[in-house]
Design a protein around this motif. Structure first.
Motif, PDB file in Angstrom:
ATOM      1  N   CYS A   1       0.838  -1.210   0.000  1.00 11.57           N
ATOM      2  CA  CYS A   1       0.000   0.000   0.000  1.00 11.57           C
ATOM      3  C   CYS A   1       0.870   1.256   0.000  1.00 11.57           C
ATOM      4  O   CYS A   1       1.916   1.299   0.657  1.00 11.57           O
ATOM      5  CB  CYS A   1      -0.908  -0.022   1.225  1.00 11.57           C
ATOM      6  SG  CYS A   1      -1.935   1.447   1.393  1.00 11.57           S
TER       7      CYS A   1
ATOM      8  N   CYS B   1      -0.372   4.301   0.963  1.00 16.65           N
ATOM      9  CA  CYS B   1      -1.025   5.343   1.773  1.00 16.65           C
ATOM     10  C   CYS B   1      -0.008   5.952   2.735  1.00 16.65           C
ATOM     11  O   CYS B   1       1.069   5.402   2.963  1.00 16.65           O
ATOM     12  CB  CYS B   1      -2.212   4.765   2.556  1.00 16.65           C
ATOM     13  SG  CYS B   1      -1.779   3.976   4.113  1.00 16.65           S
TER      14      CYS B   1
ATOM     15  N   CYS C   1       1.131   3.536   5.604  1.00 16.52           N
ATOM     16  CA  CYS C   1       2.037   2.447   5.194  1.00 16.52           C
ATOM     17  C   CYS C   1       3.361   3.006   4.666  1.00 16.52           C
ATOM     18  O   CYS C   1       4.429   2.502   4.991  1.00 16.52           O
ATOM     19  CB  CYS C   1       1.358   1.563   4.148  1.00 16.52           C
ATOM     20  SG  CYS C   1      -0.083   0.685   4.794  1.00 16.52           S
TER      21      CYS C   1
ATOM     22  N   HIS D   1      -5.567   4.588   5.490  1.00 21.70           N
ATOM     23  CA  HIS D   1      -5.249   3.338   4.795  1.00 21.70           C
ATOM     24  C   HIS D   1      -6.493   2.740   4.126  1.00 21.70           C
ATOM     25  O   HIS D   1      -6.449   2.357   2.945  1.00 21.70           O
ATOM     26  CB  HIS D   1      -4.637   2.322   5.767  1.00 21.70           C
ATOM     27  CG  HIS D   1      -4.525   0.954   5.181  1.00 21.70           C
ATOM     28  ND1 HIS D   1      -3.469   0.587   4.374  1.00 21.70           N
ATOM     29  CD2 HIS D   1      -5.380  -0.104   5.218  1.00 21.70           C
ATOM     30  CE1 HIS D   1      -3.680  -0.650   3.941  1.00 21.70           C
ATOM     31  NE2 HIS D   1      -4.828  -1.094   4.446  1.00 21.70           N
TER      32      HIS D   1
HETATM   33 ZN   LIG Z   1      -1.854   1.733   3.705  1.00 22.94          ZN
END
Ligand SMILES: [Zn+2]
Length: 361
Positions: free
Chosen positions: A313, A315, A318, A345
């Motif tokens: 991920c 985001c 992350c 997330h």
């Molecule tokens: Zn994430």
């Protein structure tokens, strides 16, 4: 109301498009988080933007009860109020009236219910819902419908709600036309009509035909994700996919936000989704990870876990390396940062899913 939406086919029913609103373009398919009371819970506008969100939804029911559309208008309208420049959508208030409020009476004129906080009697009708939404100042608005599946699954009630929904749609449309008659076409908000009919395919087909026959700017599919099984919902989406007309109008599936259902929706020709699920789940420590699986970050097995929520991920949570161990601890001690990071997330998870389904324009 043509040419506000253009799309390319990306599969048997699926498609990718561009919707032009007065606050900017929206690439579809797209997921719209619910900023129930004007803000996406626990996120700043910049954090919302960082997830790839293009449209934020606000709830007419909640904003009408508090602080009231007059106060929002006095504060500059929904965009200034929420500090958001990009497109915003308000729902009709119908879903919350039927799910949250203690309804006193439903008549042909409208619905009378009790304000859960103050105990005051409140009246909503198709005209009043459109007036509130226009005053709030959203770029996309939704016609007020009689939501049936929540209070009664009997066919008589389904039929009554079905027929009333269309009479109310004509009234919503008339009020919309009255309030927008002096506006330039490009300044008008886009009005969505709502398709109902429960799990009855014949009713759904008729409802879709009626909504499509009217000069609404978008087609909303209501009354799903209200207690039916996932298989029943998918079957109805597949059925409806075979009955959309060729008019260039976006299709909005109301209140659906589980990745498994969003994928099915896209497969069956849906362009827009909204739901409180990603942020509500996040605040309870539930995150989506690769393969549309759910993990519960508060689980003891994550106590010393140094990995981020999902290594694939991109985001903020992350990419910045917040470990599941750290997040678990923040949840355990009641620190709201954990809910914020997992909200970012989860919303990003759905936006990535939508982005992967888009064609280049
Ligand atoms: Zn994430």
């Amino acid at each position: 109301m043509s040419s506000i939406f253009s799309s390319k086919s990306t599969g048997k029913h699926s498609r990718s498009g561009v919707l032009v609103t007065r606050a900017g373009k929206v690439l579809t398919p797209t997921f719209m988080p619910d900023g129930t009371r004007g803000a996406v819970k626990s996120l700043t506008p910049e954090q919302v933007e960082s997830t790839g969100v293009q449209v934020v939804l606000a709830n007419t029911y909640h904003l009408h009860l508090a602080p009231g559309e007059d106060t929002v208008a006095a504060l500059g309208g929904l965009h200034a109020f929420a500090n958001r420049k990009g497109p915003m959508l308000t729902d009709s208030g119908g879903f919350q009236v039927f799910s949250l409020a203690k309804i006193r009476t439903i008549t042909e004129e409208g619905v009378t219910f009790k304000d859960p906080k103050t105990g005051d009697m409140v009246f909503l009708s198709p005209e009043i819902s459109i007036q509130i939404q226009m005053k709030l100042g959203a770029d996309m608005i939704v016609a007020f419908d009689d939501v049936t599946a929540l209070d009664d699954k009997g066919r008589d009630r389904t039929l009554e709600a079905f027929e009333r929904t269309h009479r109310w749609l004509e009234r919503s449309l008339a009020e919309y036309e009255r309030l927008t008659k002096d506006m330039k076409q490009s300044d008008k908000p886009i009005l969505f009509g709502v398709v109902q009919g429960g799990l009855d395919k014949e009713l759904r087909k008729k409802s879709l035909e009626i909504v499509q026959s009217l000069p609404v700017g978008g087609i909303a599919i209501g009354g799903l994700s209200v207690g039916e099984t996932r298989a029943e919902m998918h079957e109805m989406l597949e059925y409806l996919a075979g009955h959309y007309d060729d008019s260039p109008r976006p299709r909005f599936l109301l209140g659906v936000g589980d990745p498994i259902d969003v994928r099915k929706g896209i497969e069956y020709g849906i362009d827009m989704f909204d739901c409180v699920l990603p942020t509500r789940n996040a605040r309870h420590g539930t995150a989506w990870v690769a393969g549309d699986k759910k993990i519960h970050i508060t689980n003891e097995r994550f106590t010393e876990d140094t990995e981020v929520i999902d290594p694939g991920c991109d985001c903020y949570a992350c990419a910045k390396g917040f470990s599941k161990g750290f997040l678990r601890h923040q949840f355990k001690v009641g620190e709201p940062l954990a809910g914020t990071l997992v909200s970012i997330h989860n919303i990003r998870y759905l936006e990535r899913l939508c982005e992967e389904s888009r064609a280049a324009f």
